[in-house]
Motif scaffolding. Structure first.
Motif, PDB file in Angstrom:
ATOM      1  N   HIS A  62     -36.581  74.306  37.665  1.00 19.92           N
ATOM      2  CA  HIS A  62     -36.867  75.655  38.157  1.00 19.92           C
ATOM      3  C   HIS A  62     -35.677  76.580  37.888  1.00 19.92           C
ATOM      4  O   HIS A  62     -34.544  76.283  38.265  1.00 19.92           O
ATOM      5  CB  HIS A  62     -37.158  75.630  39.658  1.00 19.92           C
ATOM      6  CG  HIS A  62     -38.354  74.807  40.025  1.00 19.92           C
ATOM      7  ND1 HIS A  62     -39.639  75.158  39.662  1.00 19.92           N
ATOM      8  CD2 HIS A  62     -38.450  73.630  40.707  1.00 19.92           C
ATOM      9  CE1 HIS A  62     -40.479  74.252  40.123  1.00 19.92           C
ATOM     10  NE2 HIS A  62     -39.789  73.306  40.751  1.00 19.92           N
ATOM     11  N   GLU A  63     -35.950  77.686  37.252  1.00 18.95           N
ATOM     12  CA  GLU A  63     -34.894  78.622  36.889  1.00 18.95           C
ATOM     13  C   GLU A  63     -34.170  79.176  38.113  1.00 18.95           C
ATOM     14  O   GLU A  63     -32.958  79.418  38.075  1.00 18.95           O
ATOM     15  CB  GLU A  63     -35.466  79.777  36.063  1.00 18.95           C
ATOM     16  CG  GLU A  63     -34.413  80.676  35.440  1.00 18.95           C
ATOM     17  CD  GLU A  63     -33.480  79.911  34.501  1.00 18.95           C
ATOM     18  OE1 GLU A  63     -32.278  80.258  34.472  1.00 18.95           O
ATOM     19  OE2 GLU A  63     -33.940  78.971  33.823  1.00 18.95           O
ATOM     20  N   GLU A  64     -34.892  79.355  39.207  1.00 15.79           N
ATOM     21  CA  GLU A  64     -34.244  79.883  40.404  1.00 15.79           C
ATOM     22  C   GLU A  64     -33.226  78.883  40.975  1.00 15.79           C
ATOM     23  O   GLU A  64     -32.225  79.289  41.582  1.00 15.79           O
ATOM     24  CB  GLU A  64     -35.273  80.248  41.472  1.00 15.79           C
ATOM     25  CG  GLU A  64     -36.188  79.123  41.910  1.00 15.79           C
ATOM     26  CD  GLU A  64     -37.492  79.085  41.114  1.00 15.79           C
ATOM     27  OE1 GLU A  64     -38.505  78.659  41.696  1.00 15.79           O
ATOM     28  OE2 GLU A  64     -37.470  79.502  39.935  1.00 15.79           O
ATOM     29  N   GLY A 109     -30.201  79.282  38.854  1.00 15.74           N
ATOM     30  CA  GLY A 109     -29.546  80.520  39.262  1.00 15.74           C
ATOM     31  C   GLY A 109     -28.752  80.360  40.535  1.00 15.74           C
ATOM     32  O   GLY A 109     -27.633  80.893  40.657  1.00 15.74           O
ATOM     33  N   TRP A 110     -29.310  79.626  41.493  1.00 11.19           N
ATOM     34  CA  TRP A 110     -28.584  79.378  42.747  1.00 11.19           C
ATOM     35  C   TRP A 110     -27.315  78.581  42.465  1.00 11.19           C
ATOM     36  O   TRP A 110     -26.253  78.854  43.037  1.00 11.19           O
ATOM     37  CB  TRP A 110     -29.480  78.613  43.719  1.00 11.19           C
ATOM     38  CG  TRP A 110     -28.824  78.360  45.043  1.00 11.19           C
ATOM     39  CD1 TRP A 110     -28.891  79.159  46.153  1.00 11.19           C
ATOM     40  CD2 TRP A 110     -27.988  77.248  45.394  1.00 11.19           C
ATOM     41  NE1 TRP A 110     -28.131  78.619  47.174  1.00 11.19           N
ATOM     42  CE2 TRP A 110     -27.575  77.441  46.737  1.00 11.19           C
ATOM     43  CE3 TRP A 110     -27.549  76.120  44.711  1.00 11.19           C
ATOM     44  CZ2 TRP A 110     -26.753  76.533  47.398  1.00 11.19           C
ATOM     45  CZ3 TRP A 110     -26.730  75.219  45.362  1.00 11.19           C
ATOM     46  CH2 TRP A 110     -26.336  75.419  46.691  1.00 11.19           C
TER      47      TRP A 110
END
Length: 268
Positions: free
Chosen positions: A154-156, A159-160
């Motif tokens: 998951h890209e999010e 990012g986190w």
């Protein structure tokens, strides 16, 4: 350089011993085995490897299958395959001395398994923030790898990781996700061969280094009770990243360990 270690080609770097008195005979050999997914031999090249060579020790570092510049087959990531690669590497290098195997995290599990399954090749084992390959370890790995495979796609999440741990860690996490999504590593590692819970298969001396803030340090009483020739070191105010965050302490502990066992364990 890259050499054939059986079914794959393995990237390896050697650092020969320097400054050793010839009268002392052949130097000891230390093989450094790195961790899983976000790691490579570079973690030793920039920490322990050069320091050990400068202390008169022959150093072997290599990338595990699926990692760094070694081959990445789609399948075949059971623990016994990793151990087979290590034995194949020693054969390909023509190494006949018994080696001191130092492993970080999953690399320590490989080291312990190598000692159990190839006792004639291994002089000592040093595990840095690691577990021996018993049945309980497979359950830990199955849960952790399944979660990583799901979350890192998951890209999010990436990012986190970037926001909280920096761009470098985010890049490593992307690389880990590629391995997990394009191979059967997550399924293979927990399904491989293990040793008995009593650790009786490990006959050589074993050193285990932990951070006191890591859950893995809870193994200390069990390791000391089950292994006659076992030494444990717990570093205060330290989590899992012992190798990177406590490099000097780790170096000094390991050098003392190898020196102590150089003559009594390293010669066949």
């Amino acid at each position: 350089m890259k050499i054939s270690t059986g079914e794959i080609t393995t990237h390896v770097q050697r650092l020969p011993a320097t400054g050793r008195d010839d009268a002392l005979g052949e130097p000891p050999v230390v093989v450094f085995v790195h961790g899983l997914l976000t790691d490579s031999l570079a973690s030793y090249y920039f920490t322990l490897g050069p320091a050990f060579a400068a202390e008169g020790i022959d150093v072997i570092m290599y990338d595990l299958r699926g990692h760094g510049r070694s081959d990445r087959p789609k399948s075949g990531y059971q623990l016994e395959r990793f151990v087979g690669d290590l034995a194949g590497l020693l054969d390909a290098l023509g190494e006949r001395r018994r080696v001191h195997v130092v492993g970080n995290s999953f690399g320590g599990t490989i080291a312990a398994a190598a000692a159990a399954w190839h006792p004639d090749r291994v002089a000592t084992v040093s595990m840095i923030e690691s577990e021996p390959p018993v049945e309980e370890w497979t359950r830990h790995m199955a849960d952790g790898l399944a979660d990583a495979k799901d979350q890192l796609r998951h890209e999010e999440v990436i990012g986190w990781i970037k926001d909280n741990h920096g761009a470098h860690t985010a890049r490593l996490s992307r690389g880990a996700s590629r391995i997990l999504q394009t191979t059967t590593l997550a399924e293979d590692v927990p399904s491989g061969r293990v040793i008995s819970d009593d650790l009786s298969a490990i006959g050589c001396p074993l050193l285990a280094i932990f951070g006191d803030e890591s859950g893995l340090s809870a193994q200390v009483p069990s390791l000391e009770a089950k292994l006659d020739r076992c030494r444990t070191v717990v570093l205060p105010d330290q989590g899992h990243s012992v190798l990177v965050e406590r490099t000097d302490d780790t170096r000094d502990i390991l050098l003392e360990w190898v020196r102590e066992h150089e003559l009594t364990e390293a010669v066949r």
